[in-house]
Scaffold this active site. Structure first.
Site, PDB file in Angstrom:
ATOM      1  N   ARG A 254      40.677  44.963  45.763  1.00 44.73           N
ATOM      2  CA  ARG A 254      41.229  46.612  46.040  1.00 44.73           C
ATOM      3  C   ARG A 254      40.307  47.325  46.900  1.00 44.73           C
ATOM      4  NH1 ARG A 254      40.304  49.316  41.183  1.00 44.73           N
ATOM      5  NH2 ARG A 254      38.800  50.546  42.380  1.00 44.73           N
ATOM      6  N   HIS A 258      40.788  53.283  42.988  1.00 40.13           N
ATOM      7  CA  HIS A 258      42.035  52.944  41.970  1.00 40.13           C
ATOM      8  C   HIS A 258      43.026  53.900  42.414  1.00 40.13           C
ATOM      9  CE1 HIS A 258      44.383  51.981  38.545  1.00 40.13           C
ATOM     10  NE2 HIS A 258      44.477  53.472  38.270  1.00 40.13           N
ATOM     11  N   TYR A 267      31.142  52.992  40.194  1.00 46.68           N
ATOM     12  CA  TYR A 267      31.021  51.756  39.491  1.00 46.68           C
ATOM     13  C   TYR A 267      31.022  50.650  40.472  1.00 46.68           C
ATOM     14  CZ  TYR A 267      36.181  52.059  40.469  1.00 46.68           C
ATOM     15  OH  TYR A 267      37.471  52.155  41.005  1.00 46.68           O
TER      16      TYR A 267
HETATM   17  C1  TPP Z   1      49.596  50.163  28.912  1.00 44.74           C
HETATM   18  C2  TPP Z   1      48.756  50.879  29.771  1.00 44.74           C
HETATM   19  N1  TPP Z   1      47.332  51.070  29.377  1.00 44.74           N
HETATM   20  C3  TPP Z   1      46.714  51.698  30.421  1.00 44.74           C
HETATM   21  C4  TPP Z   1      47.188  52.164  31.429  1.00 44.74           C
HETATM   22  C5  TPP Z   1      46.328  52.792  32.250  1.00 44.74           C
HETATM   23  N2  TPP Z   1      46.250  52.033  33.493  1.00 44.74           N
HETATM   24  C6  TPP Z   1      46.877  52.122  34.646  1.00 44.74           C
HETATM   25  S1  TPP Z   1      46.569  51.434  35.794  1.00 44.74           S
HETATM   26  C7  TPP Z   1      45.311  50.595  34.884  1.00 44.74           C
HETATM   27  C8  TPP Z   1      44.532  49.380  35.621  1.00 44.74           C
HETATM   28  C9  TPP Z   1      45.318  48.163  35.552  1.00 44.74           C
HETATM   29  O1  TPP Z   1      44.583  47.159  36.074  1.00 44.74           O
HETATM   30  P1  TPP Z   1      45.218  45.812  36.926  1.00 44.74           P
HETATM   31  O2  TPP Z   1      46.120  45.523  36.134  1.00 44.74           O
HETATM   32  O3  TPP Z   1      44.175  44.969  37.376  1.00 44.74           O
HETATM   33  O4  TPP Z   1      46.067  46.689  38.091  1.00 44.74           O
HETATM   34  P2  TPP Z   1      45.396  47.265  39.512  1.00 44.74           P
HETATM   35  O5  TPP Z   1      45.415  48.823  39.191  1.00 44.74           O
HETATM   36  O6  TPP Z   1      43.950  46.835  39.522  1.00 44.74           O
HETATM   37  O7  TPP Z   1      46.045  46.841  40.505  1.00 44.74           O
HETATM   38  C10 TPP Z   1      45.216  51.204  33.732  1.00 44.74           C
HETATM   39  C11 TPP Z   1      44.338  50.682  32.548  1.00 44.74           C
HETATM   40  C12 TPP Z   1      48.490  52.090  31.633  1.00 44.74           C
HETATM   41  N3  TPP Z   1      49.201  52.670  32.553  1.00 44.74           N
HETATM   42  N4  TPP Z   1      49.361  51.400  30.798  1.00 44.74           N
END
Ligand code: TPP
Ligand code: MG
Length: 340
Positions: A254, A258, A267
């Site tokens: 990425r 975020h 971080y």
């Molecule tokens: C069930 C749930 N828990 C927490 C969140 C908050 N959240 C949004 S994106 C994210 C990170 C997800 O990481 P990843 O699956 O690696 O996808 P990336 O964002 O890196 O593409 C989190 C924790 C959410 N949207 N849904």
């Protein structure tokens, strides 16, 4: 020169069944997604739009996967970074900008969802929710329907590696494995779940989890468009032959924070990010095309100009479009008469 060395092997894309025009088109979509994304970051900083969640660094795998599917018939359950994917299956820049500007004509949610929550009946993009990974069991449901109806189509779903630790992922994969459903699970492993790095998320490989559910898991370099195309195409062929699902783990990074609400340098280091820019799949694809005589710097400059103009037009249209009306708040929330 002996006879053996004079035999020319076909370029990789031809070996994979991709025409010259298709491989150039893949690059066009990769660049379009990148430029759309960069512009949205600027629009957010300029206060024109509220929020942007970026897919920079992930476009290569997204576009390549889309090209390996049946873009006229399959069902798609993309996740929030998949601009490259949705553009490749037919969403327009104007539609994406209407969503970014939260306007009523946005086909994804009528301007009421956060951008990146894609949905389009026309394009068979299934509406997603904000809780991550809910799209996985939904994709399994679509694959079950395809199997029951004996349709030779697949459902394709993406998610992050962090999300692959959620229960929905495991329940979805287990059911799909037991029922041998035509579904392709693609994890976009971008090595972060917000501020949590990969080593604090997973002790093993996401792809290895497929073993436990009785179907193949493949790890692939997500910055290599042709490799991603190859594995998704193979997964699709298996699925329509009735051999069941495949889990693909596309490795990437990425490159952007975020979201526009995140300061990633809290971080991770700039050096780490810079190092990963060197692996970006977009210049790699451009070099491949130039090397095979399919592209030139002049054509590249012209494409940049063309995309700039398309963005300008899409932004102008989105800015002028009306916001949703307060009295329409419940539109599409409950089925109204005549609505499917
Ligand atoms: C069930 C749930 N828990 C927490 C969140 C908050 N959240 C949004 S994106 C994210 C990170 C997800 O990481 P990843 O699956 O690696 O996808 P990336 O964002 O890196 O593409 C989190 C924790 C959410 N949207 N849904
Ligand atoms: Mg991630």
């Amino acid at each position: 020169m002996n006879a053996k060395s004079s035999i020319k092997t076909a370029p990789q894309h031809e070996q994979l069944g991709l025409s010259d025009a298709e491989v150039v088109d893949m690059y066009r979509y990769m660049l379009l997604a990148r430029k759309f994304d960069e512009r949205n970051l600027l629009l957010q900083r300029a206060g024109k739009i509220n929020f942007h969640v970026s897919g920079i660094g992930q476009e290569t795998a997204q576009v390549a996967a889309a090209f390996a599917l049946d873009r006229e018939r399959d069902y798609f359950l993309p996740y929030y970074r998949d601009y490259g994917f949705v553009l490749s299956v037919g969403m327009t820049l104007k539609e994406l900008m209407l969503s970014a500007f939260a306007k009523a004509e946005d086909p994804n949610s009528g301007g009421r969802q956060m951008p990146g929550h894609f949905g389009s009946k026309r394009l068979r993009i299934v509406t997603g929710s904000s809780p991550v990974t809910t799209q996985v069991p939904h994709a399994v449901g679509f694959a079950l329907a395809a199997k029951m109806k004996k349709q030779d189509i697949v459902s394709f779903v993406t998610f992050g590696e962090g999300s692959s630790n959620q229960g929905d992922f495991h329940e979805g994969l287990n059911f799909a494995g037991v029922q041998k459903l035509p579904v392709i699970f693609m994890c976009e492993n971008n090595q972060y779940a917000i501020s949590v790095p990969i080593k604090k998320q997973l002790a093993g490989k996401v792809s290895d989890r497929a073993l436990g559910y009785g179907f193949p898991g493949v790890r692939v370099d997500g910055n290599d468009a042709l490799e991603v195309y190859r594995v998704v195409k193979e997964a699709r062929e298996r699925a329509v032959r009735g051999e069941g699902p495949t889990l693909i783990e596309a490795m990437m990074y990425r490159l952007s924070p975020h979201s526009t609400s995140d300061n990633d340098l809290a971080y991770r280091t700039k050096e780490e990010v810079d190092e990963n820019w060197k692996k970006d799949g977009i210049p790699k694809m451009k070099s491949y095309l130039i090397q095979h005589g399919l592209w030139s710097e002049e054509q590249d400059e012209a494409l940049h100009r063309e995309i700039s103009q398309q963005l300008k037009d899409a932004i102008e249209a989105a800015e002028l479009a009306p916001f949703p009306k307060p009295e329409d708040t419940l539109l599409h929330v409950y089925a109204s008469e005549g609505e499917e």
